[in-house]
Design a protein around this motif. Structure first.
Motif, PDB file in Angstrom:
ATOM      1  N   PHE A  86       3.033   5.513  -0.167  1.00  0.00           N
ATOM      2  CA  PHE A  86       2.816   4.374  -1.053  1.00  0.00           C
ATOM      3  C   PHE A  86       1.932   4.768  -2.233  1.00  0.00           C
ATOM      4  O   PHE A  86       2.233   4.467  -3.396  1.00  0.00           O
ATOM      5  N   ILE A  87       0.835   5.470  -1.943  1.00  0.00           N
ATOM      6  CA  ILE A  87      -0.065   5.889  -3.016  1.00  0.00           C
ATOM      7  C   ILE A  87       0.632   6.864  -3.954  1.00  0.00           C
ATOM      8  O   ILE A  87       0.452   6.820  -5.184  1.00  0.00           O
ATOM      9  N   VAL A 126       1.093   4.926  10.046  1.00  0.00           N
ATOM     10  CA  VAL A 126       0.540   4.191   8.908  1.00  0.00           C
ATOM     11  C   VAL A 126      -0.012   5.151   7.863  1.00  0.00           C
ATOM     12  O   VAL A 126       0.164   4.934   6.645  1.00  0.00           O
ATOM     13  N   ASP A 127      -0.666   6.238   8.284  1.00  0.00           N
ATOM     14  CA  ASP A 127      -1.179   7.223   7.323  1.00  0.00           C
ATOM     15  C   ASP A 127      -0.053   7.805   6.487  1.00  0.00           C
ATOM     16  O   ASP A 127      -0.181   7.934   5.255  1.00  0.00           O
ATOM     17  N   PHE A 175       4.395  -2.737  -0.090  1.00  0.00           N
ATOM     18  CA  PHE A 175       5.278  -1.574   0.011  1.00  0.00           C
ATOM     19  C   PHE A 175       6.609  -2.029   0.610  1.00  0.00           C
ATOM     20  O   PHE A 175       6.733  -2.181   1.833  1.00  0.00           O
ATOM     21  N   ALA A 176       7.599  -2.240  -0.262  1.00  0.00           N
ATOM     22  CA  ALA A 176       8.871  -2.822   0.168  1.00  0.00           C
ATOM     23  C   ALA A 176       9.594  -1.973   1.209  1.00  0.00           C
ATOM     24  O   ALA A 176      10.343  -2.500   2.048  1.00  0.00           O
ATOM     25  N   GLU A 177       9.371  -0.668   1.177  1.00  0.00           N
ATOM     26  CA  GLU A 177      10.070   0.222   2.106  1.00  0.00           C
ATOM     27  C   GLU A 177       9.448   0.242   3.504  1.00  0.00           C
ATOM     28  O   GLU A 177      10.025   0.805   4.437  1.00  0.00           O
ATOM     29  N   TYR A 178       8.292  -0.393   3.660  1.00  0.00           N
ATOM     30  CA  TYR A 178       7.568  -0.255   4.923  1.00  0.00           C
ATOM     31  C   TYR A 178       8.197  -1.070   6.035  1.00  0.00           C
ATOM     32  O   TYR A 178       8.518  -2.251   5.843  1.00  0.00           O
ATOM     33  N   GLU A 214      -2.289  -1.516   7.169  1.00  0.00           N
ATOM     34  CA  GLU A 214      -0.917  -1.999   7.365  1.00  0.00           C
ATOM     35  C   GLU A 214      -0.784  -3.445   6.915  1.00  0.00           C
ATOM     36  O   GLU A 214       0.173  -3.813   6.228  1.00  0.00           O
ATOM     37  N   THR A 215      -1.748  -4.272   7.289  1.00  0.00           N
ATOM     38  CA  THR A 215      -1.663  -5.717   7.056  1.00  0.00           C
ATOM     39  C   THR A 215      -1.910  -6.103   5.604  1.00  0.00           C
ATOM     40  O   THR A 215      -1.199  -6.954   5.049  1.00  0.00           O
TER      41      THR A 215
END
Length: 384
Positions: free
Chosen positions: A113-114, A106-107, A58-61, A50-51
């Motif tokens: 993201f990937i 987070v997963d 990841f702008a959407e996070y 996450e950090t």
């Protein structure tokens, strides 16, 4: 190009598999400062992704919970304040269920993201560092779980399905290496930690190194012959450690009705005299080698000879202080705190252990711990 999504899923599932035999209460215990509660490990490894991946790239996070940066930061001064290590066992909240929800959150975000496919080389390298970071914590999880259960007065088994690797002593003579110049350090393709760089030349005098690890039977001779009560074989600091802590045998050994038992993942069992001795400190390894009229190898001797013996069952104490290689430079930012700032007051261990994650060992890998620690699967290989 490796399949980053597949690697991510595999590493995360292995952590969950390690935790599968645990009861909820097992997740929270912290008997000593060096052992972290299992729930902290699964939270911290999630916090890492996450950090260092999601929040900056990841702008959407949307951050799961701002308090978790304080709870699950381990030692990264760059990232901000954190719960001190001794207080990890006081964290009844967040609960195990909360942390598992955090992990899934987070997963899901990481796989999204990937899947976006817009990952540059720098981010890909951070991802691979994250995989290796979690693999390190998988080993810590297994050793911390063993300490938690091994200090429970009932000595409960972790898992009856745990398969103890077989150890076969070759009985071969010591391996001789000639004096000369040898190259050490990582070189080539693939991942390594920064403390394995840069490859460089070292001069070694002629030496001999054992093809085998020291067994429980061999170490018991040291115990039975008063090795823990003979100051001549100990460093001054080691002798103080023995007497202050009243150490009489390796960690997890208990003498019951005249027979030595030790705690294993299957519970308390008679010591298997044919297995390689483990859970000993550098102080004990040094004292045993002295008692045998020998010594421990340096990390460079170990690496130069490693192609001629089997290794990987125990982390092997060396006589080398944990220091930077020539040209070592810390990366900027928090990632630079990973190894460099610990290069003082510690000894290098080489090899791997029976609980090291698959594909996480290299002949150049430099593990490091303070000389009194022994909750890891540490062992002895003699040199002369």
């Amino acid at each position: 190009m490796i399949d980053l999504a597949d690697c991510y899923i595999k590493v995360r599932k292995r952590t969950e598999a390690i935790c599968e035999p645990l009861q909820t209460e097992d997740y929270v215990v912290q008997p000593v400062v060096d052992v972290s509660p299992p729930k902290w490990h699964i939270g911290h490894t999630t916090w890492f992704f996450e950090t260092f991946i999601l929040k900056p790239y990841f702008a959407e996070y949307q951050e799961f919970d701002p308090n978790y940066n304080y709870v699950f930061n381990s030692y990264y001064e760059t990232v901000g304040n954190r719960v001190i290590r001794t207080d990890r066992g006081n964290l009844s909240r967040p609960t195990v269920i909360d942390i598992k929800r955090y992990r899934k959150y987070v997963d899901d975000a990481m796989l999204n993201f990937i899947a976006c496919g817009d990952i540059n080389q720098d981010v890909a390298e951070l991802l691979i560092l994250g995989f290796n970071h979690e693999e390190q914590h998988q080993e810590l999880l297994l050793t911390d779980i063993k300490y938690i259960l091994g200090n429970n007065p009932l000595f409960p088994a972790y898992s009856k399905d745990y398969a103890t690797p077989k150890f076969n002593k070759s009985g071969a003579p010591f391996i001789k290496l000639n004096e000369g110049i040898y190259e050490v350090g990582f070189e080539g393709v693939g991942f390594c930690f920064d403390n394995e760089l840069n490859r460089h030349k070292v001069y070694l005098n002629a030496f001999e190194i054992s093809p085998d690890l020291v067994t429980n039977a061999e170490y018991l001779e040291f115990v039975s012959n008063g090795g823990y009560h003979d100051f001549r074989h100990w460093h001054a600091a080691g002798w103080d450690w023995v007497n202050t802590n009243k150490v009489e045998a390796p960690m997890y050994w208990h003498q019951i009705d005249g027979t030595w038992h030790n705690y294993t993942y299957h519970g308390l069992q008679p010591v298997n005299m044919h297995e390689a001795v483990t859970h000993i400190s550098y102080y004990e390894a040094y004292a045993y080698a002295s008692w045998k009229g020998m010594r421990l190898p340096t990390e460079f001797e170990w690496e130069a000879a490693a192609g001629q013996f089997n290794w990987g069952l125990r982390w092997e104490w060396t006589e080398s202080a944990y220091l930077p290689y020539p040209g070592f430079a810390k990366a900027p930012g928090a990632i630079g705190e990973y190894n460099g700032k610990f290069m003082v007051g510690q000894k290098v261990l080489r090899g791997a252990s029976e609980v090291t994650s698959p594909n996480h060992s290299r002949v150049t890998y430099r593990n490091f711990f303070q000389p009194e620690l022994r909750w890891q699967f540490t062992g002895i290989r003699l040199a002369k």
